[in-house]
Every structure is written in C-alpha cells, then in structure tokens.
Scaffold this motif. Structure first.
Motif, PDB file in Angstrom:
ATOM      1  N   ASN A 137      10.259 -23.056 -54.191  1.00  0.00           N
ATOM      2  CA  ASN A 137      11.417 -23.711 -55.053  1.00  0.00           C
ATOM      3  C   ASN A 137      12.271 -22.321 -55.154  1.00  0.00           C
ATOM      4  OD1 ASN A 137      11.160 -26.724 -56.124  1.00  0.00           O
ATOM      5  ND2 ASN A 137       9.145 -25.856 -55.529  1.00  0.00           N
ATOM      6  N   LEU A 138      11.610 -21.219 -55.566  1.00  0.00           N
ATOM      7  CA  LEU A 138      12.617 -19.885 -55.916  1.00  0.00           C
ATOM      8  C   LEU A 138      13.406 -19.599 -54.645  1.00  0.00           C
ATOM      9  CD1 LEU A 138      10.200 -17.901 -57.948  1.00  0.00           C
ATOM     10  CD2 LEU A 138      12.007 -19.204 -59.005  1.00  0.00           C
ATOM     11  N   THR A 139      12.717 -19.800 -53.486  1.00  0.00           N
ATOM     12  CA  THR A 139      13.480 -19.397 -52.023  1.00  0.00           C
ATOM     13  C   THR A 139      14.901 -20.083 -51.972  1.00  0.00           C
ATOM     14  OG1 THR A 139      11.120 -18.715 -51.053  1.00  0.00           O
ATOM     15  CG2 THR A 139      13.245 -19.071 -49.673  1.00  0.00           C
ATOM     16  N   ILE A 140      14.541 -21.446 -52.286  1.00  0.00           N
ATOM     17  CA  ILE A 140      15.987 -22.046 -52.144  1.00  0.00           C
ATOM     18  C   ILE A 140      16.856 -21.817 -53.414  1.00  0.00           C
ATOM     19  CG2 ILE A 140      16.872 -24.642 -51.958  1.00  0.00           C
ATOM     20  CD1 ILE A 140      14.088 -25.421 -51.199  1.00  0.00           C
ATOM     21  N   VAL A 215       4.221 -13.829 -52.430  1.00  0.00           N
ATOM     22  CA  VAL A 215       5.173 -13.312 -53.494  1.00  0.00           C
ATOM     23  C   VAL A 215       6.000 -12.512 -52.727  1.00  0.00           C
ATOM     24  CG1 VAL A 215       5.589 -12.152 -55.532  1.00  0.00           C
ATOM     25  CG2 VAL A 215       3.697 -13.518 -55.357  1.00  0.00           C
ATOM     26  N   LEU A 216       5.503 -11.740 -51.772  1.00  0.00           N
ATOM     27  CA  LEU A 216       6.479 -10.805 -51.027  1.00  0.00           C
ATOM     28  C   LEU A 216       7.544 -11.780 -50.072  1.00  0.00           C
ATOM     29  CD1 LEU A 216       3.973  -8.014 -50.214  1.00  0.00           C
ATOM     30  CD2 LEU A 216       5.828  -7.799 -51.951  1.00  0.00           C
ATOM     31  N   TRP A 217       7.037 -12.718 -49.655  1.00  0.00           N
ATOM     32  CA  TRP A 217       7.884 -13.478 -49.060  1.00  0.00           C
ATOM     33  C   TRP A 217       9.247 -13.905 -49.610  1.00  0.00           C
ATOM     34  CZ3 TRP A 217       4.041 -17.377 -46.263  1.00  0.00           C
ATOM     35  CH2 TRP A 217       3.249 -16.685 -45.263  1.00  0.00           C
ATOM     36  N   LEU A 218       9.386 -13.547 -51.019  1.00  0.00           N
ATOM     37  CA  LEU A 218      10.646 -13.919 -51.613  1.00  0.00           C
ATOM     38  C   LEU A 218      11.875 -13.003 -51.135  1.00  0.00           C
ATOM     39  CD1 LEU A 218       9.386 -14.643 -55.277  1.00  0.00           C
ATOM     40  CD2 LEU A 218      10.409 -16.222 -53.649  1.00  0.00           C
ATOM     41  N   ILE A 219      11.395 -11.881 -50.577  1.00  0.00           N
ATOM     42  CA  ILE A 219      12.301 -10.925 -50.161  1.00  0.00           C
ATOM     43  C   ILE A 219      13.037 -11.468 -49.090  1.00  0.00           C
ATOM     44  CG2 ILE A 219      12.689  -8.612 -48.902  1.00  0.00           C
ATOM     45  CD1 ILE A 219      10.186  -7.890 -50.364  1.00  0.00           C
ATOM     46  N   PRO A 220      14.647 -11.710 -49.129  1.00  0.00           N
ATOM     47  CA  PRO A 220      15.299 -12.474 -48.130  1.00  0.00           C
ATOM     48  C   PRO A 220      15.370 -11.387 -46.808  1.00  0.00           C
ATOM     49  CG  PRO A 220      16.623 -11.663 -49.571  1.00  0.00           C
ATOM     50  CD  PRO A 220      15.328 -11.276 -50.098  1.00  0.00           C
ATOM     51  N   VAL A 221      14.330 -11.113 -46.242  1.00  0.00           N
ATOM     52  CA  VAL A 221      14.484 -10.362 -44.915  1.00  0.00           C
ATOM     53  C   VAL A 221      13.724 -11.090 -44.045  1.00  0.00           C
ATOM     54  CG1 VAL A 221      14.283  -8.340 -43.838  1.00  0.00           C
ATOM     55  CG2 VAL A 221      15.294  -8.336 -46.115  1.00  0.00           C
ATOM     56  N   PRO A 222      14.000 -11.778 -42.979  1.00  0.00           N
ATOM     57  CA  PRO A 222      13.109 -12.359 -42.269  1.00  0.00           C
ATOM     58  C   PRO A 222      12.047 -11.666 -41.426  1.00  0.00           C
ATOM     59  CG  PRO A 222      15.239 -13.256 -41.795  1.00  0.00           C
ATOM     60  CD  PRO A 222      15.245 -12.051 -42.727  1.00  0.00           C
ATOM     61  N   TYR A 277       6.891 -24.554 -43.757  1.00  0.00           N
ATOM     62  CA  TYR A 277       7.308 -25.634 -44.685  1.00  0.00           C
ATOM     63  C   TYR A 277       7.681 -25.128 -46.061  1.00  0.00           C
ATOM     64  CZ  TYR A 277       6.256 -29.807 -47.334  1.00  0.00           C
ATOM     65  OH  TYR A 277       6.422 -30.810 -48.388  1.00  0.00           O
ATOM     66  N   PHE A 278       7.276 -24.135 -46.592  1.00  0.00           N
ATOM     67  CA  PHE A 278       7.627 -23.713 -47.970  1.00  0.00           C
ATOM     68  C   PHE A 278       8.677 -22.982 -48.104  1.00  0.00           C
ATOM     69  CE2 PHE A 278       3.161 -25.182 -48.400  1.00  0.00           C
ATOM     70  CZ  PHE A 278       3.236 -26.030 -49.562  1.00  0.00           C
ATOM     71  N   PHE A 279       9.144 -22.238 -47.018  1.00  0.00           N
ATOM     72  CA  PHE A 279      10.131 -21.141 -46.961  1.00  0.00           C
ATOM     73  C   PHE A 279      11.353 -21.324 -46.016  1.00  0.00           C
ATOM     74  CE2 PHE A 279       6.146 -19.584 -48.654  1.00  0.00           C
ATOM     75  CZ  PHE A 279       6.766 -18.769 -49.873  1.00  0.00           C
ATOM     76  N   GLN A 280      11.565 -22.210 -45.780  1.00  0.00           N
ATOM     77  CA  GLN A 280      12.693 -22.925 -45.178  1.00  0.00           C
ATOM     78  C   GLN A 280      13.679 -23.406 -46.016  1.00  0.00           C
ATOM     79  OE1 GLN A 280      13.640 -22.216 -41.960  1.00  0.00           O
ATOM     80  NE2 GLN A 280      11.614 -21.247 -41.852  1.00  0.00           N
ATOM     81  N   PRO A 281      14.967 -22.754 -46.252  1.00  0.00           N
ATOM     82  CA  PRO A 281      15.959 -23.330 -46.943  1.00  0.00           C
ATOM     83  C   PRO A 281      16.524 -24.813 -46.401  1.00  0.00           C
ATOM     84  CG  PRO A 281      16.769 -21.608 -45.849  1.00  0.00           C
ATOM     85  CD  PRO A 281      15.623 -21.611 -45.447  1.00  0.00           C
ATOM     86  N   LEU A 282      17.089 -25.423 -47.466  1.00  0.00           N
ATOM     87  CA  LEU A 282      17.537 -26.880 -47.173  1.00  0.00           C
ATOM     88  C   LEU A 282      18.779 -26.695 -46.215  1.00  0.00           C
ATOM     89  CD1 LEU A 282      17.093 -28.741 -50.462  1.00  0.00           C
ATOM     90  CD2 LEU A 282      15.797 -29.093 -48.308  1.00  0.00           C
TER      91      LEU A 282
END
Length: 312
Positions: A137-140, A215-222, A277-282
């Motif tokens: 959710n935080l990623t979106i 948690v580190l996947w919150l960094i917006p660098v693919p 599934y969990f880290f793809q923005p809408l």
C-alpha cells in the motif's frame, strides 16, 4: 604381654542358645555399622531370600512410574505447547543461521539440535504477511505523490492474500517435501529424512530474509529492488539446499537434481509473485479534458442585422 589364653577365641553360650531357638532371625555384625551411606544393607535369612532387595526394587519402580508424565494427545493444547517452548537466544541463533548459510553446515544439525519449534516460523510468516500488505500500500501512496494521476484506495484485501499465500507455502511445500522423502526412504534405505516439524522449521526460518528485503523494496529504484530480491532469494535458497543436500545425496543423481531444482523454483516463484503482485502501482487514470469554448479572432466583426418591418 598378655597370656596366650586371653588371645584365644571364646564361644558365647548365650548367643549360641539364642540362635538355636530362633534360626530365622537376621544377624548383623560390626561390618554392617561401617556400611557407607547410600548403600543398602541386605539381611539374609536362613531361606536365602533377598527380601529387602525386592522391596527396594519395587519402591524404585513405583517412584519412576509416578514421576513419568503421561504424553498428551495431539488434539490437546499441551501437546503443541512444547513446540513453542523456546527462548529468545535460541530463536535469534536460528535466525542468524538462516541468514548466514554455509556449505557443509546443516541448519537442522547445528541449530535445531532435534528440538524444532513452531514459535519462530509462525511469527516470521505473520510478520512477513503484514509487512507485504503494508509496504504494498505504501508503494502506491508514494507513487501517487510523484504522479497525481495515479488513483489510490486502501487495499485491505492484500493482508488476506499475503497471509494465505505465506502460510500455505510454509506448510504445504514442507508437507509435500516430507512426504516425498518418506516415499524415497522406502526405495533407498540409506536415506534418513527429517521429521515434518523439522522441515516446517527450516522453511519458516528461511523466509526471514524477505522481511527486510520487502522493506527495502520501498526504494523507488527498479534495478535496486531486483538486486535486493536476488540477494535475498540466493541466501534463502542456499540455506535450503545446504540443509537438504545431506539427505538427498543418498538418492540417485537424477532424483536429487530434480528435487533441489523444484525447491529452488518454488522459492523463486514465491519471491517473484510477491514482487509483481504487491509492488506494481495502479495504472494512471486518463481523464478527458473539458471542452473549451472556441473564440473568434478579434479582426472579425459581426455586422448587426437590421430589424424586420412589421406588416400592417
């Protein structure tokens, strides 16, 4: 010096008469008084029976039976309570062992030591499920701040999806693996598979590395997200392979290769599935712009229309 008759042995007539009258009476000597504590002085009767020894054995058996606790059934709470009887140091040591796998270092032999627990795997799976849902959710939210066209709404269903996925993987995959190894044990007698609880414990602790990774996947660098995911997957699968290798190497080379490949593939599918599934923005909402009124050039003048004459 004492006379020779004083040093000779004398018979005690009273004692001899007493023994003749009561032959079954047990006798004691001075050596009985010197018997050290902790030893049992056995009185031997004329019949040659060891009555005192039998009584001691019976009392020992009774004490052992009273001290022995009855094993509770698997449907009772006391049966599962023993699997949660671990302290913090043991859990930390097992987490450390899952984070730092080494070749020839079996997680079961060096960390579980025939005492598997369900406390660590249960809370690791619960923590990973909640962290996946929250960070998803935080990623979106973070993506919406960078791009206002992205629409966001709280996605509470991700908690359910994450919990079902993680717990099913942590229980069903070890169950299938344990059942397969039990079947191969009947084919290859030299194989000695782990117990079901040991297999669940190994898989549960192997998932801990994904908690900080998520948690580190919150960094917006693919590319950085994929790097963290690859490192976590490599460490986690290495711990599984190093633990299972002493068991599967007793089997044929083909079966061992296929089994380890299946373990690595399922672990990779879990990690990649969580990532996609969990880290793809809408997708962005494309709103059509409102229609704009067309204005005439200022050089064009509108000529007034003359009024029509009224008919008489």
């Amino acid at each position: 010096m004492a006379a020779a008759d004083e040093l000779a042995f004398h018979e005690f007539e009273e004692a001899t008469n007493l023994l003749a009258e009561t032959p079954d009476v047990a006798t004691t000597s001075i050596s009985d008084q010197l018997t050290p504590k902790g030893h049992v002085a056995v009185a031997v009767g004329s019949g040659g029976t060891y009555g005192a020894e039998d009584e001691v054995e019976e009392s020992d058996k009774t004490a052992l039976l009273q001290e022995e606790k009855q094993q509770p059934g698997f449907w009772t709470f006391s049966y599962y309570q023993s699997f949660f009887d671990v302290d913090t140091l043991q859990v930390l040591d097992r987490i450390k062992g899952s984070l730092l796998p080494r070749p020839g270092h079996s997680f079961v032999r060096h960390h579980l030591r025939n005492r598997p627990d369900l406390y660590g795997p249960f809370w690791i799976c619960a923590t990973l499920a909640f962290v996946l849902a929250i960070t998803g959710n935080l990623t979106i939210v973070l993506a919406q701040r960078r791009d206002p066209s992205i629409h966001y709404g709280p996605q509470f269903h991700k908690v359910t999806v994450a919990g079902i996925t993680i717990y099913c993987y942590a229980w069903l995959v070890p169950l299938a693996l344990w059942a397969f190894l039990q079947w191969r044990k009947g084919v290859r007698e030299r194989m000695g598979p782990y117990t079901f609880l040991e297999t669940v414990c190994v898989y549960g602790y192997s998932l801990f590395i994904f908690i900080p990774t998520v948690v580190l996947w919150l960094i917006p660098v693919p590319w950085l997200q994929w790097l963290f995911g690859a490192l976590a997957l490599a460490l986690s699968t290495a711990g599984l392979v190093f633990t299972l290798w002493p068991i599967v190497r007793e089997d044929t080379r083909l079966v061992a290769s296929l089994l380890l490949s299946a373990v690595i593939l399922l672990h990779a599918l879990l990690a990649m599935g969580c990532k996609f599934y969990f880290f793809q923005p809408l997708p962005s909402e494309h709103v059509a712009p409102p229609p704009q009124a067309t204005s005439l050039p200022p050089t064009i003048l509108l000529t007034p229309t003359p009024p029509r004459p009224m008919a008489t």
